[in-house]
Motif scaffolding. Structure first.
Motif, short mmCIF file in Angstrom:
data_model
loop_
_atom_site.label_atom_id
_atom_site.label_comp_id
_atom_site.label_asym_id
_atom_site.label_seq_id
_atom_site.Cartn_x
_atom_site.Cartn_y
_atom_site.Cartn_z
N ALA A 8 0.84 -1.20 0.00
CA ALA A 8 0.00 0.00 0.00
C ALA A 8 0.88 1.26 0.00
CB ALA A 8 -0.93 0.00 1.21
N LEU A 9 1.99 1.24 0.73
CA LEU A 9 2.90 2.38 0.76
C LEU A 9 3.49 2.63 -0.63
CD1 LEU A 9 4.57 4.59 2.10
CD2 LEU A 9 6.21 2.81 2.78
N ALA A 10 3.94 1.56 -1.28
CA ALA A 10 4.52 1.70 -2.61
C ALA A 10 3.50 2.26 -3.60
CB ALA A 10 5.06 0.35 -3.09
N HIS A 11 2.28 1.74 -3.55
CA HIS A 11 1.25 2.18 -4.49
C HIS A 11 0.84 3.62 -4.21
CE1 HIS A 11 -2.49 0.76 -6.92
NE2 HIS A 11 -2.10 1.95 -7.28
N ALA A 12 0.59 3.94 -2.94
CA ALA A 12 0.17 5.30 -2.57
C ALA A 12 1.25 6.31 -2.92
CB ALA A 12 -0.17 5.35 -1.08
N ASN B 145 10.99 22.43 -4.62
CA ASN B 145 11.11 23.82 -4.17
C ASN B 145 10.93 23.95 -2.65
OD1 ASN B 145 8.36 23.52 -3.75
ND2 ASN B 145 7.75 24.96 -5.35
N GLY B 146 10.76 22.82 -1.95
CA GLY B 146 10.62 22.83 -0.50
C GLY B 146 9.20 22.87 0.01
N HIS B 147 8.24 23.19 -0.85
CA HIS B 147 6.85 23.21 -0.43
C HIS B 147 6.34 21.78 -0.19
CE1 HIS B 147 7.05 27.20 -2.43
NE2 HIS B 147 6.35 27.53 -1.35
N GLN B 148 5.40 21.65 0.72
CA GLN B 148 4.81 20.35 1.00
C GLN B 148 3.38 20.30 0.50
OE1 GLN B 148 5.39 19.96 5.25
NE2 GLN B 148 7.32 18.90 4.93
N VAL B 149 3.01 19.14 -0.02
CA VAL B 149 1.66 18.91 -0.53
C VAL B 149 1.14 17.62 0.09
CG1 VAL B 149 0.27 18.49 -2.60
CG2 VAL B 149 2.25 20.01 -2.73
N ASP B 150 -0.08 17.68 0.62
CA ASP B 150 -0.75 16.50 1.14
C ASP B 150 -1.67 15.96 0.07
OD1 ASP B 150 0.47 16.78 3.62
OD2 ASP B 150 -1.20 17.88 4.49
N VAL B 151 -1.47 14.71 -0.32
CA VAL B 151 -2.31 14.06 -1.33
C VAL B 151 -3.18 13.04 -0.60
CG1 VAL B 151 -2.35 12.71 -3.45
CG2 VAL B 151 -0.51 14.36 -3.07
N HIS B 152 -4.51 13.18 -0.76
CA HIS B 152 -5.45 12.27 -0.12
C HIS B 152 -5.99 11.27 -1.13
CE1 HIS B 152 -5.50 15.97 2.38
NE2 HIS B 152 -5.24 15.05 3.29
N LEU B 153 -5.97 9.99 -0.75
CA LEU B 153 -6.39 8.92 -1.64
C LEU B 153 -7.53 8.13 -1.02
CD1 LEU B 153 -2.78 7.59 -2.40
CD2 LEU B 153 -4.08 9.27 -3.71
N ASP B 154 -8.38 7.56 -1.87
CA ASP B 154 -9.45 6.69 -1.36
C ASP B 154 -8.94 5.25 -1.25
OD1 ASP B 154 -9.54 5.58 -3.94
OD2 ASP B 154 -11.42 6.55 -4.47
N THR B 155 -9.82 4.32 -0.93
CA THR B 155 -9.41 2.93 -0.73
C THR B 155 -8.89 2.27 -2.00
OG1 THR B 155 -11.68 2.19 -1.08
CG2 THR B 155 -11.01 2.56 1.20
N ALA B 156 -9.24 2.82 -3.17
CA ALA B 156 -8.78 2.28 -4.45
C ALA B 156 -7.55 3.04 -4.96
CB ALA B 156 -9.90 2.33 -5.48
N PHE B 157 -6.93 3.88 -4.10
CA PHE B 157 -5.75 4.67 -4.44
C PHE B 157 -6.04 5.72 -5.52
CE2 PHE B 157 -4.21 0.72 -2.67
CZ PHE B 157 -3.32 1.16 -1.70
N VAL C 98 -7.01 9.60 -6.38
CA VAL C 98 -6.81 10.90 -5.72
C VAL C 98 -8.16 11.54 -5.40
CG1 VAL C 98 -5.85 13.22 -5.99
CG2 VAL C 98 -4.59 11.24 -6.88
N ILE C 99 -8.32 11.90 -4.14
CA ILE C 99 -9.50 12.64 -3.70
C ILE C 99 -9.22 14.14 -3.87
CG2 ILE C 99 -10.97 13.23 -1.72
CD1 ILE C 99 -10.29 10.40 -0.61
#
Length: 110
Positions: free
Chosen positions: A42-46, A79-91, A93-94
């Motif tokens: 799951a870590l690799a896929h996400a 560039n140092g900025h952080q982005v949070d990517v949210h995924l559903d159970t099927a990976f 992108v939400i």
């Protein structure tokens, strides 16, 4: 009569021990995974999906059962900025949002 009291007392102690154990298991996290990092396949896929969504960078944190989805992958861009990517159970992108550290995210695409 004394034997009956001993049996009742033993049953009460056993019931309390069982109830306490169940409470501790729930308090320790149960099945919800809140705050737990993503692991294994799951870590690799996400990670792959999140890096594709952000156009690169590096994965710096992950979380299972985040409040916005099944998985959250934090990506630090070049560039140092952080982005949070949210995924559903099927990976899938939400959403993705810039992480400003002040609790006020904005869409990373803007």
């Amino acid at each position: 009569m004394a034997r009956k009291r001993i049996l009742i007392a033993g049953a009460v102690v056993a019931a309390l021990a069982l109830a306490t154990g169940a409470g501790v298991a729930r308090a320790a996290g149960g099945d919800d995974g809140n705050g737990s990092p993503i692991t294994g396949d799951a870590l690799a896929h996400a990670s792959k999906v999140a890096l594709s969504e952000t156009g690169g960078g590096r994965v710096t944190a992950t979380e299972v059962n985040d409040e916005e989805g099944k998985y959250e992958v934090e990506v630090t861009l070049n560039n140092g900025h952080q982005v949070d990517v949210h995924l559903d159970t099927a990976f899938k992108v939400i959403d993705h949002a810039a992480d400003h550290g002040d609790g006020e995210g904005s869409d990373a695409g803007n």
